[in-house]
Design an enzyme around this catalytic site. Structure first.
Site, PDB file in Angstrom:
ATOM      1  N   LYS A 141       0.971  -0.869  -0.048  1.00 15.36           N
ATOM      2  CA  LYS A 141      -0.106  -0.138  -0.074  1.00 15.36           C
ATOM      3  C   LYS A 141       1.025   1.126  -0.126  1.00 15.36           C
ATOM      4  CE  LYS A 141      -3.087  -2.229   3.216  1.00 15.36           C
ATOM      5  NZ  LYS A 141      -3.705  -2.270   4.630  1.00 15.36           N
ATOM      6  N   GLY A 142       2.091   1.217   0.374  1.00 17.62           N
ATOM      7  CA  GLY A 142       3.069   2.411   0.837  1.00 17.62           C
ATOM      8  C   GLY A 142       3.044   3.043  -0.466  1.00 17.62           C
TER       9      GLY A 142
ATOM     10  N   ASP B 117       7.621   2.450  -2.574  1.00 17.35           N
ATOM     11  CA  ASP B 117       7.888   3.401  -1.516  1.00 17.35           C
ATOM     12  C   ASP B 117       9.480   3.345  -0.973  1.00 17.35           C
ATOM     13  OD1 ASP B 117       7.623   0.932  -0.043  1.00 17.35           O
ATOM     14  OD2 ASP B 117       6.175   1.661   1.117  1.00 17.35           O
TER      15      ASP B 117
ATOM     16  N   ASP C  18      14.587  -1.792   1.064  1.00 16.97           N
ATOM     17  CA  ASP C  18      15.357  -2.156   2.126  1.00 16.97           C
ATOM     18  C   ASP C  18      16.182  -3.175   1.995  1.00 16.97           C
ATOM     19  OD1 ASP C  18      15.435  -1.611   5.322  1.00 16.97           O
ATOM     20  OD2 ASP C  18      14.602  -3.641   5.358  1.00 16.97           O
TER      21      ASP C  18
ATOM     22  N   LYS D  67      17.446   2.606   1.086  1.00 19.45           N
ATOM     23  CA  LYS D  67      18.290   2.584   2.324  1.00 19.45           C
ATOM     24  C   LYS D  67      19.603   1.537   1.874  1.00 19.45           C
ATOM     25  CE  LYS D  67      15.090   2.288   6.165  1.00 19.45           C
ATOM     26  NZ  LYS D  67      14.351   1.549   7.153  1.00 19.45           N
TER      27      LYS D  67
ATOM     28  N   ASP E 289       4.272   2.942   6.462  1.00 20.00           N
ATOM     29  CA  ASP E 289       3.502   2.674   7.716  1.00 20.00           C
ATOM     30  C   ASP E 289       4.396   2.121   8.687  1.00 20.00           C
ATOM     31  OD1 ASP E 289       3.740   0.386   6.351  1.00 20.00           O
ATOM     32  OD2 ASP E 289       2.392  -0.507   7.954  1.00 20.00           O
TER      33      ASP E 289
HETATM   34  P1  IMP Z   1      12.336  -5.156   1.170  1.00 11.19           P
HETATM   35  O1  IMP Z   1      13.145  -4.007   0.340  1.00 11.19           O
HETATM   36  O2  IMP Z   1      11.897  -6.460   0.489  1.00 11.19           O
HETATM   37  O3  IMP Z   1      13.169  -5.301   2.302  1.00 11.19           O
HETATM   38  O4  IMP Z   1      11.125  -4.492   1.710  1.00 11.19           O
HETATM   39  C1  IMP Z   1      10.537  -3.261   1.465  1.00 11.19           C
HETATM   40  C2  IMP Z   1       9.533  -3.105   2.336  1.00 11.19           C
HETATM   41  O5  IMP Z   1       9.717  -3.024   3.562  1.00 11.19           O
HETATM   42  C3  IMP Z   1       8.672  -1.579   1.754  1.00 11.19           C
HETATM   43  O6  IMP Z   1       7.973  -1.853   0.783  1.00 11.19           O
HETATM   44  C4  IMP Z   1       7.975  -1.393   3.137  1.00 11.19           C
HETATM   45  O7  IMP Z   1       6.591  -1.832   3.317  1.00 11.19           O
HETATM   46  C5  IMP Z   1       9.014  -1.952   4.149  1.00 11.19           C
HETATM   47  N1  IMP Z   1       9.891  -1.064   4.750  1.00 11.19           N
HETATM   48  C6  IMP Z   1      11.166  -1.059   4.775  1.00 11.19           C
HETATM   49  N2  IMP Z   1      11.669   0.052   5.540  1.00 11.19           N
HETATM   50  C7  IMP Z   1      10.937   0.890   6.225  1.00 11.19           C
HETATM   51  C8  IMP Z   1      10.720   1.878   6.750  1.00 11.19           C
HETATM   52  O8  IMP Z   1      11.868   2.578   7.201  1.00 11.19           O
HETATM   53  N3  IMP Z   1       9.313   2.276   7.123  1.00 11.19           N
HETATM   54  C9  IMP Z   1       8.296   1.812   6.743  1.00 11.19           C
HETATM   55  N4  IMP Z   1       8.457   0.756   5.805  1.00 11.19           N
HETATM   56  C10 IMP Z   1       9.759   0.078   5.541  1.00 11.19           C
HETATM   57 MG    MG Z   2       4.913  -1.909   5.295  1.00 10.65          MG
END
Ligand code: IMP
Ligand code: MG
Length: 185
Positions: free
Chosen positions: A48-49, A105, A108, A136, A164
């Site tokens: 949703k972000g 959004d 990570d 990040k 969120d």
């Molecule tokens: P990844 O890159 O697969 O680890 O996941 C990314 C997802 O983790 C994003 O779409 C967000 O939903 C969530 N996420 C990672 N860091 C943050 C943050 O600092 N604030 C809010 N959601 C985050």
């Molecule tokens: Mg989330």
């Protein structure tokens, strides 16, 4: 700073003005890159972000395009590139031969985007690129880089403008760093 949510914010990382500038800058870049393409342009908005970002960004791109939504989650089973993606809500159209731009959004670990871009490539898209509002890089666990990045940020947990914590704070009109005491309670 007069609402309850504001009290949980350590500091503002990106205010409305900066968010607007980022959307304009990325919008111009994307417009320039796709203006001569003959393939249908489809934005895949990851729920949703990304909804606030996508709404503002796409309005800065004066090209014919379509918006599609997906809801996914990725499970990192152990290390590196293992793990899989679960699709909770899928596209409503065939993307064969389309130029796809995934709108995220934040990146990570990079697992979600890595799995999602492979999935869309496997469906026969002409091209798949990724546009993220925040990145990040310190947290990355897979070899993945977005093609369009709004802002690189340090390893802190941020909320607002769609992002969120436990489904809350998405409606903050700015992006802020959440006070650690909120999630270590
Ligand atoms: P990844 O890159 O697969 O680890 O996941 C990314 C997802 O983790 C994003 O779409 C967000 O939903 C969530 N996420 C990672 N860091 C943050 C943050 O600092 N604030 C809010 N959601 C985050
Ligand atoms: Mg989330």
């Amino acid at each position: 700073m007069n609402n309850k949510m504001n009290r949980d914010i350590e500091y503002v990382l990106a205010d409305r003005e900066l968010l607007g500038d980022i959307c304009e800058k990325l919008g111009k870049q994307i417009t320039e890159d796709y203006r001569n393409s003959e393939h249908p342009l489809v934005f895949v908005i990851v729920l949703k972000g990304s909804v606030y970002f996508a709404a503002d960004l796409i309005r800065c791109i004066p090209l014919p395009c379509e918006m599609e939504f997906m809801k996914v989650s990725s499970y990192g089973a152990g290390t590196e590139t293992s793990g899989f993606i679960q699709v909770h809500l899928d596209l409503k159209r065939d993307i064969t031969n389309c130029d796809v731009i995934i709108i995220e959004d934040i990146i990570d670990s990079g697992r979600t985007l890595e799995k999602l871009s492979h999935l869309l490539e496997d469906r026969g898209a002409h091209s798949v690129k990724c546009c993220t509002l925040f990145d990040k890089p310190e947290r990355r666990q897979v070899d993945l880089n977005a093609d369009y990045v709004g802002m690189r940020i340090p390893d802190e947990f941020i909320v607002g403008y769609g992002l969120d914590y436990d489904e809350k704070y998405r409606n903050l009109p700015y992006v802020g760093v959440l006070k650690p005491c909120v999630y270590s309670k």
